[in-house]
Design an enzyme around this catalytic site. Structure first.
Site, PDB file in Angstrom:
ATOM      1  N   ASP A 102       0.844  -1.198   0.000  1.00  0.00           N
ATOM      2  CA  ASP A 102       0.000   0.000   0.000  1.00  0.00           C
ATOM      3  C   ASP A 102       0.877   1.245   0.000  1.00  0.00           C
ATOM      4  O   ASP A 102       2.034   1.205   0.435  1.00  0.00           O
ATOM      5  CB  ASP A 102      -0.879   0.040   1.265  1.00  0.00           C
ATOM      6  CG  ASP A 102      -1.832  -1.127   1.327  1.00  0.00           C
ATOM      7  OD1 ASP A 102      -2.170  -1.690   0.277  1.00  0.00           O
ATOM      8  OD2 ASP A 102      -2.236  -1.474   2.460  1.00  0.00           O
TER       9      ASP A 102
HETATM   10  N1  URA Z   1      -1.083  -5.997   3.888  1.00  0.00           N
HETATM   11  C1  URA Z   1      -1.581  -4.741   3.953  1.00  0.00           C
HETATM   12  O1  URA Z   1      -2.591  -4.520   4.586  1.00  0.00           O
HETATM   13  N2  URA Z   1      -0.936  -3.770   3.304  1.00  0.00           N
HETATM   14  C2  URA Z   1       0.190  -3.970   2.600  1.00  0.00           C
HETATM   15  O2  URA Z   1       0.752  -3.025   2.025  1.00  0.00           O
HETATM   16  C3  URA Z   1       0.703  -5.275   2.546  1.00  0.00           C
HETATM   17  C4  URA Z   1       0.041  -6.272   3.198  1.00  0.00           C
END
Ligand code: URA
Length: 240
Positions: A102
């Protein structure tokens, strides 16, 4: 070889994404639009174009980036937001992220132009472990840790069993380590929110046997050939 495989090897996209490009009529083979997924390419003699630009096979490249928060795990963004590819400006080849973190997640992200390698690293079937360290709100109980370990019912189904380790516990916030191999969208945040502990900060600290040792935030290094071979072996045979 098949056209989609050729495009993946040339670093254009993963094999599946390359098939979409073919279906969308964006690929030409010897000046003709090629929409047949079965089209064969002779790399020595055929001329392949993607959106009018000739595609040539590239040297494969594998990079381990320590992603800072604030960067999108994509090649380019239509809204002009910073992307992880801007963090590796000196790489000649057109690399793309191996999976996604993310925008606000930090840590270990591989970049490559090898579509087959990417598929091995991200497809849940190959069970490549991804390790996360999460700062979470509140104090997590051992029952909640047990739920994370066993699998949590999310709106897209139950999560596979996870390895979970409590690193630090506090009434305001705690730190927990999770190892998962599925990689669904926002999976760690959704798992922790489901047990009542929203994530404050998330960092991916490992992928299979790789970690962030020696790679500061915002920096990257090339994977060594033996690391690439080991990762491929782990995905294909479950061992390195
Ligand atoms: N899980 C998440 O919630 N975000 C990420 O960026 C990677 C794994």
């Amino acid at each position: 070889m098949r056209l989609a495989k050729y495009l993946a090897q040339a670093g254009i996209a993963s094999r599946r994404q390359a098939e979409d490009l073919i279906r969308a009529g964006r690929i030409k083979l010897n000046s003709q639009v090629a929409t047949d997924l079965a089209s064969q390419v002779d790399p020595q003699n055929d001329r392949v174009e993607f959106d009018g630009v000739v595609v040539s096979p590239e040297q494969p490249v594998y990079i381990l980036l320590n992603k800072p928060p604030g960067f999108l795990s994509t090649v380019a963004d239509s809204r002009g937001r910073p992307t992880v590819v801007q963090l590796v400006p000196n790489i000649k080849q057109r690399v793309f992220p191996v999976g996604r973190l993310d925008q606000d997640t930090a840590g270990l992200l591989l970049l490559s132009n090898d579509g087959a390698f990417t598929n091995l690293m991200i497809h849940p079937r190959y069970k490549i472990d991804k390790k996360y360290e999460a700062v979470i709100r509140g104090e997590i109980s051992s029952a909640e840790i047990g739920m994370l370990r066993d699998g949590i019912c999310l709106d897209d189904g139950r999560t596979a069993p996870a390895k979970v380790r409590l690193i630090r516990s506090g009434t305001k916030e705690s730190v927990i380590e999770l190892v998962i191999h599925e990689g669904r969208k926002r999976q760690v945040k959704r798992m922790l929110a489901a047990v009542g502990h929203p994530v404050i900060k998330l960092t991916r600290t490992g992928l299979a046997f790789l970690d962030l040792a020696g790679v500061k935030v915002g920096q990257y290094r090339y994977l060594r050939q033996e690391e690439v071979d080991k990762l491929i072996d782990l995905a294909r045979h479950g061992r390195a």
